[in-house]
Design a protein around this motif. Structure first.
Motif, short mmCIF file in Angstrom:
data_model
loop_
_atom_site.label_atom_id
_atom_site.label_comp_id
_atom_site.label_asym_id
_atom_site.label_seq_id
_atom_site.Cartn_x
_atom_site.Cartn_y
_atom_site.Cartn_z
N TRP A 1 7.42 10.59 -10.68
CA TRP A 1 6.34 9.64 -10.45
C TRP A 1 5.54 10.05 -9.23
O TRP A 1 6.05 10.72 -8.33
CB TRP A 1 6.90 8.23 -10.25
N LYS A 2 4.29 9.60 -9.17
CA LYS A 2 3.42 9.84 -8.03
C LYS A 2 2.92 8.48 -7.51
O LYS A 2 2.51 7.62 -8.29
CB LYS A 2 2.22 10.70 -8.42
N ALA A 3 2.95 8.31 -6.19
CA ALA A 3 2.52 7.05 -5.59
C ALA A 3 1.00 6.96 -5.55
O ALA A 3 0.30 7.94 -5.29
CB ALA A 3 3.09 6.93 -4.18
N VAL A 4 0.49 5.75 -5.80
CA VAL A 4 -0.95 5.50 -5.75
C VAL A 4 -1.28 4.60 -4.56
O VAL A 4 -2.01 4.98 -3.65
CB VAL A 4 -1.45 4.86 -7.06
N VAL A 5 -0.74 3.37 -4.57
CA VAL A 5 -1.05 2.42 -3.52
C VAL A 5 0.00 1.32 -3.53
O VAL A 5 0.61 1.06 -4.57
CB VAL A 5 -2.47 1.82 -3.72
N ARG A 6 0.21 0.67 -2.40
CA ARG A 6 1.10 -0.50 -2.37
C ARG A 6 0.26 -1.73 -2.66
O ARG A 6 -0.80 -1.94 -2.07
CB ARG A 6 1.81 -0.61 -1.02
N ALA A 7 0.76 -2.56 -3.59
CA ALA A 7 -0.01 -3.70 -4.07
C ALA A 7 0.74 -5.00 -3.86
O ALA A 7 1.98 -5.03 -3.89
CB ALA A 7 -0.32 -3.52 -5.57
N GLU A 8 0.00 -6.07 -3.64
CA GLU A 8 0.59 -7.39 -3.55
C GLU A 8 0.89 -7.91 -4.96
O GLU A 8 0.05 -7.81 -5.85
CB GLU A 8 -0.36 -8.36 -2.84
N TRP B 1 -4.65 8.68 -8.27
CA TRP B 1 -4.78 9.31 -6.96
C TRP B 1 -3.50 10.02 -6.52
O TRP B 1 -3.41 10.53 -5.40
CB TRP B 1 -5.14 8.28 -5.90
N GLY B 2 -2.48 10.05 -7.36
CA GLY B 2 -1.20 10.59 -6.94
C GLY B 2 -1.22 12.04 -6.50
O GLY B 2 -0.37 12.48 -5.73
N TRP B 3 -2.20 12.80 -6.98
CA TRP B 3 -2.29 14.22 -6.60
C TRP B 3 -3.35 14.46 -5.52
O TRP B 3 -3.67 15.61 -5.22
CB TRP B 3 -2.62 15.07 -7.82
N ALA B 4 -3.91 13.40 -4.95
CA ALA B 4 -4.99 13.54 -3.97
C ALA B 4 -4.60 14.52 -2.86
O ALA B 4 -3.54 14.41 -2.25
CB ALA B 4 -5.34 12.18 -3.37
N GLY B 5 -5.46 15.49 -2.64
CA GLY B 5 -5.24 16.47 -1.58
C GLY B 5 -4.34 17.63 -1.96
O GLY B 5 -4.24 18.61 -1.22
#
Length: 284
Positions: A140-147, A212-216
């Motif tokens: 898995w790739k992280a995108v963002v932490r969400a409420e 966005w998990g592969w950003a950069g």
């Protein structure tokens, strides 16, 4: 209007789907509910071949403040042209044609899965998930932490999937402003398709995506080759540019060249610019 009935398409070996979509007789069978613009579920028939398709008439488009009125259908077709130029085939066959409610986009219908649950049998897991761990976990790739309510948060992740990664590159090229989870369709044959590409090709940076998990990170060798080839095919006067010139503006084509050139120069997946919301809303 009644709910769409499922129309099982015949084998695509019977005819070229682009020809059927372009020249066939279009019959409206129902409306896809919940869409921001008019989306009609149709059958298109040509020389004994009938396919299920989606028809989005220009007359049913809602105006947007940052896109010229009546251009979303053309942008969907332009996105298909770029998808085909990559060789990845990530967007279903899509054409611009006249229909019962005027000119619009007509796209081959893709069943999301054998049970309509959005997951093909051979994928065996969803493409997106919320996890309460601090790290995304293997695969898995992280995108963002969400409420997620009641003061709790979860990590939004997407699968570390090669087809999803190709989709992320395609979105960066076409400047997709709306890559939601519901716009990713795993087909029963295991292929992945992206749909709903009306808000693309803006001359300004509008990239909003859940991928966005592969950003950069460095582009794959395959993606580098595809981007290099796109740079060549987007030279002035090429057949691809001639087709795009009928669908988007010259300024948007020039911005497209700039994005491809930027990817070629950096060799990396883009990162959020900070000047525009990076995640579409609603995300699904």
């Amino acid at each position: 209007m009644p709910a769409p009935e499922r129309i099982p398409p015949r084998s695509l070996t019977d005819a070229d789907p682009v020809t059927v979509l372009t020249e066939g007789r279009l019959t409206v069978r129902g409306q896809v509910r919940g869409a921001s613009n008019a989306v009609l579920h149709c059958a298109v028939s040509h020389e004994g071949v009938e396919l299920a398709c989606v028809y989005k008439p220009v007359a049913g488009e809602r105006p947007l403040w940052d896109f010229p009125d009546g251009t979303l259908a053309q942008r969907e077709v332009a996105a298909y042209e770029i998808s085909e130029a990559t060789g990845w085939g990530l967007i279903p066959p899509t054409v611009l044609r006249d229909g019962p409610y005027g000119e619009g986009m007509c796209q081959l219908w893709i069943d999301a899965g054998p049970d309509g649950d959005g997951h093909a049998e051979d994928r065996r897991r969803p493409l997106l998930a919320l996890v309460e761990d601090d790290e995304p976990g293997e695969g898995w790739k992280a995108v963002v932490r969400a409420e997620i309510g009641e003061g709790r948060t979860a990590l939004l992740v997407h699968a570390d999937d090669p087809e999803l990664r190709r989709m992320a590159v395609l979105d960066a090229v076409i400047n997709n402003g709306d890559r939601k989870g519901g716009h990713l369709l795993p087909a029963p044959d295991g292929r992945l398709y992206g749909i709903d590409h009306g808000v693309t090709f803006n001359a300004e940076d509008k990239l909003r995506t859940l991928l966005w998990g592969w950003a950069g990170e460095p582009l794959t060798a395959e993606a580098v080759g595809v981007v290099d080839r796109l740079g060549t095919e987007l030279a002035p006067g090429t057949p691809l540019v001639t087709r795009l010139g009928e669908l988007i503006t010259e300024a948007e084509i020039e911005a497209l060249r700039g994005r491809v050139g930027g990817l070629r120069a950096s060799g990396r997946h883009p990162e959020p610019s900070g000047s525009w919301p990076s995640i579409p809303w609603p995300p699904v």
